[in-house]
Enzyme design. Structure first.
Site, PDB file in Angstrom:
ATOM      1  N   GLU A  27       1.707 -11.500   5.945  1.00 48.34           N
ATOM      2  CA  GLU A  27       0.559 -10.862   6.496  1.00 48.34           C
ATOM      3  C   GLU A  27       0.832 -10.886   8.156  1.00 48.34           C
ATOM      4  OE1 GLU A  27      -1.889  -9.230   5.251  1.00 48.34           O
ATOM      5  OE2 GLU A  27      -2.505  -9.855   3.370  1.00 48.34           O
ATOM      6  N   GLU A  86      -2.362   0.474   7.653  1.00 49.63           N
ATOM      7  CA  GLU A  86      -1.395  -0.749   7.203  1.00 49.63           C
ATOM      8  C   GLU A  86      -0.107  -0.263   6.585  1.00 49.63           C
ATOM      9  OE1 GLU A  86      -1.644  -4.717   4.494  1.00 49.63           O
ATOM     10  OE2 GLU A  86      -3.290  -3.298   4.564  1.00 49.63           O
ATOM     11  N   HIS A 101       0.940  -1.335   0.080  1.00 49.62           N
ATOM     12  CA  HIS A 101      -0.062   0.015  -0.052  1.00 49.62           C
ATOM     13  C   HIS A 101       0.802   1.157  -0.137  1.00 49.62           C
ATOM     14  CE1 HIS A 101      -3.382  -2.894   0.577  1.00 49.62           C
ATOM     15  NE2 HIS A 101      -2.500  -3.405   1.572  1.00 49.62           N
ATOM     16  N   HIS A 125       2.716  -6.954   4.366  1.00 48.26           N
ATOM     17  CA  HIS A 125       1.513  -6.524   4.659  1.00 48.26           C
ATOM     18  C   HIS A 125       0.940  -6.852   6.214  1.00 48.26           C
ATOM     19  CE1 HIS A 125      -0.081  -5.706   0.556  1.00 48.26           C
ATOM     20  NE2 HIS A 125       1.410  -6.201   0.307  1.00 48.26           N
TER      21      HIS A 125
END
Length: 265
Positions: free
Chosen positions: A143, A23, A9, A77
């Protein structure tokens, strides 16, 4: 080894949100820590998709990695799911077999990361994510906890925890690619050990206890006499006097059996 490091992102895309965090900020901090730690290793080049809060498309990320000729693509992430889910998981592309080189790298990094991150292990998974599909080199997407979960979010907020997660990623890369530390003059590191446990849950309880007393700590796996233990570390210092001050703080908090380990680097 040429590592393309991708903080997920950024810029106009904040990613997941929860517990007052975005995030994009968490992933950038973890990735920058990974890059910093890797400066201690020989023959490692790192290119990042972004080093600030900027917008970078998925296509730009994979095109850059491919044109650069990266040996490995690592995308960082965090997760979210209505606050009800928690833990760590990682992904390779869904078309790959469990015996592929990418899967073998996943095995190595997964173990190294879960050894240090204090998160529930949700397992090794596969998906058709763009960065996994369009990268021409082995790729992994991690993640690192659920940002909207109370337990995971409390960890994600801690700079020391994010550094430890970065160290877990580096530990996996070191093993997967046989990286060698740069030869430098020896230095002495004083580590404050606040307990060693067979149970990871007990070690996490001790670390949480110290955190509630204002003492930053983390849990790391260590092998002793062929058995795995979980060691709680409450600081590491190059100055012995500072290490002894921290040791006294830990003892005053109630951990009477804490001690200092002296290591040469």
């Amino acid at each position: 080894m040429k590592l393309y490091l991708d903080p997920g992102h950024g810029g106009s895309d904040p990613g997941a949100h929860g517990n007052g965090m975005n995030e994009k900020d968490i992933t950038l901090d973890i990735a920058l820590n990974i890059r910093t730690i890797l400066t201690n290793y020989e023959n490692v080049q790192v290119k990042m998709s972004r080093t600030t809060d900027q917008t970078v498309s998925l296509t730009e990320r994979t095109n850059q990695a491919n044109s650069w000729g990266a040996d490995y693509f690592l995308s960082i992430h965090c997760n979210s799911f209505n606050g009800s889910a928690q833990g760590y998981e990682d992904y390779i592309h869904s078309s790959l077999s469990d015996s592929s080189q990418t899967a073998k790298y996943q095995d190595t990094l997964h173990k190294a990361i879960v050894d240090l991150n204090q998160l529930n292990d949700r397992g090794q998974k596969k998906a058709n994510f763009h960065v996994l599909r369009e990268s021409s080199m082995p790729a992994l997407l991690t993640e690192n906890g659920f940002i909207d979960n109370e337990h995971d979010g409390a960890l994600l907020k801690k700079p020391a925890w994010r550094k430890q997660v970065a160290q877990g990623h580096v530990n996996g890369l070191v093993k997967a690619f046989n990286l060698k530390r740069k030869q430098e003059g020896a230095t002495i590191i004083y580590r404050i050990i606040a307990g060693s446990f067979k149970s990871k849950e007990n070690a996490n309880d001790r670390a949480d206890f110290l955190q509630t007393n204002g003492i930053e700590s983390f849990v790391g796996a260590i092998t002793i006499s062929g058995e795995q233990w979980y060691r709680v570390q409450a600081g590491a210092f190059s100055d012995q006097e500072n290490a002894e001050k921290r040791l006294n703080e830990v003892i005053k908090a109630g951990v009477k059996d804490a001690f200092i380990v002296k290591e040469k680097r």
